[in-house]
Scaffold this motif. Sequence first.
Motif, PDB file in Angstrom:
ATOM      1  N   SER A  73       0.853  -1.192   0.000  1.00 32.04           N
ATOM      2  CA  SER A  73       0.000   0.000   0.000  1.00 32.04           C
ATOM      3  C   SER A  73       0.882   1.232   0.000  1.00 32.04           C
ATOM      4  O   SER A  73       2.015   1.224   0.499  1.00 32.04           O
ATOM      5  CB  SER A  73      -0.924   0.010   1.220  1.00 32.04           C
ATOM      6  OG  SER A  73      -0.173  -0.051   2.419  1.00 32.04           O
ATOM      7  N   THR A  74       0.355   2.321  -0.554  1.00 26.01           N
ATOM      8  CA  THR A  74       1.138   3.538  -0.695  1.00 26.01           C
ATOM      9  C   THR A  74       0.214   4.739  -0.829  1.00 26.01           C
ATOM     10  O   THR A  74      -0.979   4.600  -1.132  1.00 26.01           O
ATOM     11  CB  THR A  74       2.050   3.443  -1.944  1.00 26.01           C
ATOM     12  OG1 THR A  74       2.783   4.654  -2.106  1.00 26.01           O
ATOM     13  CG2 THR A  74       1.238   3.180  -3.202  1.00 26.01           C
ATOM     14  N   ASN A  75       0.782   5.913  -0.598  1.00 22.28           N
ATOM     15  CA  ASN A  75       0.027   7.145  -0.804  1.00 22.28           C
ATOM     16  C   ASN A  75       0.167   7.664  -2.231  1.00 22.28           C
ATOM     17  O   ASN A  75      -0.327   8.749  -2.545  1.00 22.28           O
ATOM     18  CB  ASN A  75       0.478   8.219   0.186  1.00 22.28           C
ATOM     19  CG  ASN A  75       1.947   8.586   0.029  1.00 22.28           C
ATOM     20  OD1 ASN A  75       2.739   7.813  -0.498  1.00 22.28           O
ATOM     21  ND2 ASN A  75       2.319   9.771   0.495  1.00 22.28           N
ATOM     22  N   ARG A  76       0.844   6.890  -3.089  1.00 26.06           N
ATOM     23  CA  ARG A  76       1.037   7.279  -4.488  1.00 26.06           C
ATOM     24  C   ARG A  76       0.246   6.344  -5.394  1.00 26.06           C
ATOM     25  O   ARG A  76      -0.208   5.273  -4.984  1.00 26.06           O
ATOM     26  CB  ARG A  76       2.521   7.209  -4.865  1.00 26.06           C
ATOM     27  CG  ARG A  76       3.433   8.045  -3.993  1.00 26.06           C
ATOM     28  CD  ARG A  76       3.214   9.528  -4.215  1.00 26.06           C
ATOM     29  NE  ARG A  76       4.195  10.335  -3.475  1.00 26.06           N
ATOM     30  CZ  ARG A  76       4.247  11.656  -3.502  1.00 26.06           C
ATOM     31  NH1 ARG A  76       3.359  12.325  -4.234  1.00 26.06           N
ATOM     32  NH2 ARG A  76       5.147  12.311  -2.813  1.00 26.06           N
ATOM     33  N   GLU A  77       0.115   6.736  -6.657  1.00 27.33           N
ATOM     34  CA  GLU A  77      -0.447   5.841  -7.661  1.00 27.33           C
ATOM     35  C   GLU A  77       0.598   4.785  -8.022  1.00 27.33           C
ATOM     36  O   GLU A  77       1.799   4.984  -7.822  1.00 27.33           O
ATOM     37  CB  GLU A  77      -0.863   6.623  -8.914  1.00 27.33           C
ATOM     38  CG  GLU A  77      -1.992   7.610  -8.685  1.00 27.33           C
ATOM     39  CD  GLU A  77      -3.333   6.928  -8.459  1.00 27.33           C
ATOM     40  OE1 GLU A  77      -3.411   5.699  -8.653  1.00 27.33           O
ATOM     41  OE2 GLU A  77      -4.302   7.625  -8.081  1.00 27.33           O
ATOM     42  N   TRP A  78       0.139   3.661  -8.564  1.00 27.39           N
ATOM     43  CA  TRP A  78       1.059   2.581  -8.881  1.00 27.39           C
ATOM     44  C   TRP A  78       2.136   3.024  -9.875  1.00 27.39           C
ATOM     45  O   TRP A  78       3.310   2.663  -9.744  1.00 27.39           O
ATOM     46  CB  TRP A  78       0.290   1.381  -9.441  1.00 27.39           C
ATOM     47  CG  TRP A  78       1.196   0.259  -9.863  1.00 27.39           C
ATOM     48  CD1 TRP A  78       1.584  -0.081 -11.120  1.00 27.39           C
ATOM     49  CD2 TRP A  78       1.865  -0.647  -8.981  1.00 27.39           C
ATOM     50  NE1 TRP A  78       2.437  -1.144 -11.098  1.00 27.39           N
ATOM     51  CE2 TRP A  78       2.632  -1.520  -9.782  1.00 27.39           C
ATOM     52  CE3 TRP A  78       1.882  -0.807  -7.595  1.00 27.39           C
ATOM     53  CZ2 TRP A  78       3.403  -2.545  -9.248  1.00 27.39           C
ATOM     54  CZ3 TRP A  78       2.652  -1.830  -7.058  1.00 27.39           C
ATOM     55  CH2 TRP A  78       3.406  -2.672  -7.876  1.00 27.39           C
ATOM     56  N   GLU A  79       1.742   3.776 -10.868  1.00 26.72           N
ATOM     57  CA  GLU A  79       2.690   4.193 -11.896  1.00 26.72           C
ATOM     58  C   GLU A  79       3.823   5.037 -11.321  1.00 26.72           C
ATOM     59  O   GLU A  79       4.913   5.092 -11.905  1.00 26.72           O
ATOM     60  CB  GLU A  79       1.963   4.970 -12.998  1.00 26.72           C
ATOM     61  CG  GLU A  79       1.055   4.131 -13.886  1.00 26.72           C
ATOM     62  CD  GLU A  79      -0.216   3.695 -13.172  1.00 26.72           C
ATOM     63  OE1 GLU A  79      -0.880   2.773 -13.670  1.00 26.72           O
ATOM     64  OE2 GLU A  79      -0.544   4.292 -12.117  1.00 26.72           O
ATOM     65  N   GLU A  80       3.599   5.682 -10.173  1.00 30.42           N
ATOM     66  CA  GLU A  80       4.634   6.518  -9.562  1.00 30.42           C
ATOM     67  C   GLU A  80       5.678   5.704  -8.811  1.00 30.42           C
ATOM     68  O   GLU A  80       6.775   6.203  -8.559  1.00 30.42           O
ATOM     69  CB  GLU A  80       3.991   7.527  -8.607  1.00 30.42           C
ATOM     70  CG  GLU A  80       3.030   8.507  -9.264  1.00 30.42           C
ATOM     71  CD  GLU A  80       2.421   9.466  -8.254  1.00 30.42           C
ATOM     72  OE1 GLU A  80       3.163  10.309  -7.712  1.00 30.42           O
ATOM     73  OE2 GLU A  80       1.204   9.351  -8.001  1.00 30.42           O
ATOM     74  N   ILE A  81       5.359   4.476  -8.424  1.00 32.44           N
ATOM     75  CA  ILE A  81       6.318   3.678  -7.645  1.00 32.44           C
ATOM     76  C   ILE A  81       6.772   2.421  -8.373  1.00 32.44           C
ATOM     77  O   ILE A  81       7.664   1.718  -7.884  1.00 32.44           O
ATOM     78  CB  ILE A  81       5.709   3.268  -6.282  1.00 32.44           C
ATOM     79  CG1 ILE A  81       4.517   2.335  -6.489  1.00 32.44           C
ATOM     80  CG2 ILE A  81       5.317   4.486  -5.472  1.00 32.44           C
ATOM     81  CD1 ILE A  81       4.017   1.677  -5.213  1.00 32.44           C
ATOM     82  N   ALA A  82       6.184   2.106  -9.525  1.00 36.02           N
ATOM     83  CA  ALA A  82       6.473   0.839 -10.205  1.00 36.02           C
ATOM     84  C   ALA A  82       7.939   0.701 -10.580  1.00 36.02           C
ATOM     85  O   ALA A  82       8.471  -0.420 -10.616  1.00 36.02           O
ATOM     86  CB  ALA A  82       5.591   0.700 -11.441  1.00 36.02           C
ATOM     87  N   ASP A  83       8.629   1.811 -10.865  1.00 36.77           N
ATOM     88  CA  ASP A  83      10.033   1.748 -11.295  1.00 36.77           C
ATOM     89  C   ASP A  83      11.017   1.758 -10.130  1.00 36.77           C
ATOM     90  O   ASP A  83      12.231   1.689 -10.354  1.00 36.77           O
ATOM     91  CB  ASP A  83      10.351   2.924 -12.224  1.00 36.77           C
ATOM     92  CG  ASP A  83       9.580   2.839 -13.543  1.00 36.77           C
ATOM     93  OD1 ASP A  83       9.228   1.714 -13.932  1.00 36.77           O
ATOM     94  OD2 ASP A  83       9.324   3.888 -14.153  1.00 36.77           O
ATOM     95  N   GLU A  84      10.531   1.858  -8.895  1.00 44.35           N
ATOM     96  CA  GLU A  84      11.421   1.934  -7.735  1.00 44.35           C
ATOM     97  C   GLU A  84      12.101   0.578  -7.495  1.00 44.35           C
ATOM     98  O   GLU A  84      11.475  -0.481  -7.598  1.00 44.35           O
ATOM     99  CB  GLU A  84      10.642   2.334  -6.487  1.00 44.35           C
ATOM    100  CG  GLU A  84      10.077   3.738  -6.519  1.00 44.35           C
ATOM    101  CD  GLU A  84      11.165   4.791  -6.294  1.00 44.35           C
ATOM    102  OE1 GLU A  84      12.288   4.410  -5.868  1.00 44.35           O
ATOM    103  OE2 GLU A  84      10.881   5.975  -6.540  1.00 44.35           O
TER     104      GLU A  84
END
Length: 550
Positions: free
Chosen positions: A517-528
């Motif tokens: 879970s995150t406070n961001r959209e998936w596309e914002e963290i997918a590359d992490e």
Amino acid sequence: MDLAAQVRAWWERARAWTWAERSAGFACAATVLGLLVWAARLWSEWRTNPDLSHGFLALPVLFLLWRRAAEEAPAARGLGRRAQVACVTLGSVALLLSAPLATVYAVAMGWSSAPTLFLLSVAMGGAAVLAGTLAAGEEVRWIRPGWAALVIPVVIVLSAPLPPGTYVRLTLGLQEFITAGVVETLRLFGVPAMRAGNVIHLGTTSVGVEEACSGVRSLISCVLAGFVLSALMLRARGRRAVLVLVAAPLALFTNFLRSLTLTLLARGGVDIAGAWHDGLGFAVLGVTTALLAWLAATLEAGDCREPERGGPAAKPARETLWPGAISAGVLVLAALWLGYVVARTERRVTESGPVPDLARLVPAEPGGGWEVRTRDDLFLYSGTLQTEHLLERVYQRRDRGGVTQVSVYVAWWPAGRTSVSTVAAHTPESCWPGTGWVMDENRSVRRTLPLPGGRALEEAEQRVFWQGKYPQRVWFWHLVGGAPFRPFNPLSWRDQLSVFFEHGVRRDQAQAFVRISTNREWEEIADESLVAEVLKGFVELGVPVRQDGA
């Protein structure tokens, strides 16, 4: 008289039984045998589920109720024809409907699932009604057709776990009641308190009203105690009604006092986890039962016996064969069906394999500027979730776009530990609202999660929650035997039944529940790189990966 002589005398009396007495004897023997099997099946549930610890007393209580009904039989009339018709119909319908439904749930989710055990208990209650009807008939009169006999199926049903939908709704309602009541009481006495869902903020500390604090345990146990004590200690109908009706409000009130006491202790700096929490819980249950017993003794003080209505009637000269024949046929049919399904579906527990190293699967030092915090209080939920294999880590990083937060939660169950429905009942939508989160119903979907390199994680359950203006996007998988399990609504019996038609017979297998879970959209963290490390661990547990577009 020695034992052998007693057995011979009993056998001689049994040989002289009429058809009605023989059919009643068969029904009673079959029901007793069924109750022993039922108790063996529920034993592990009574041992591991604190809400059902009163089940250990079920068989002794049933014996006492039968004995009480038998003691009153000589001075009572037998069950009339119309009453026999109604009782045989009721018991037959309960048995013939619940037994097949129980087997459907058993092959879909296992014999240890809550719906299966509940329906098996309803079936046993129906069998007890049939046996009691024959034993209380005009031709037999082994027991009195009164309140003690009616409480027997109630004890059987209340010794089983409630269906998941009923349990969740009851628990959430009680949590809401307790939390609101404690906060308002604290404010009434000038103690500052704020509420966020089922969490009470007291300035220096916070107290969460969990499932174990909802009062479900004391409510069910005390309602059952009210029925049993009314049958064993009271004779007048009005007094019995008073005791039964008082049981539930009394249980709710004493549990409210317990929650208020724990909250005040926490405000004073006392660690209420462990001994205080559990000790007060058992103390409240004992005190409430003692109060019910005292009330029953007070109500029974003096002579409150019900007047006999002309004494017992003579046994009819002509026997009626159909009640015993129908009851015996229904019992045999249900036993044959259950035995057949058990023989075809009962499986040994498959090997779970080694316990996965959750601490390795969820990175502790991901780098990339992430701050990591590992929760150290998850052991508090081990009893509710029925597993000790729990891990949650929260990652935070501050950059130009603000604070990015990612939470990762993993739970694992060895084969045979708990049912699929039990795990599925503890999804975010059933647990998070109790801590103040509001779910966005419009964004509850299933979706694939795109990854770098043209890959994707498929069939994740997506939920979006808000607490004020702060969001949490949640994606999770429930894995059974290393593969995703089809999602279903634990509040819907129809949805649970569909599991059988879609998946058929399932063995008990290891299970896992993984969530990010995150406070961001998936596309914002997918590359992490952090997300890549986390998902690598998820894939080891069984989350499927495919080439995007495949």
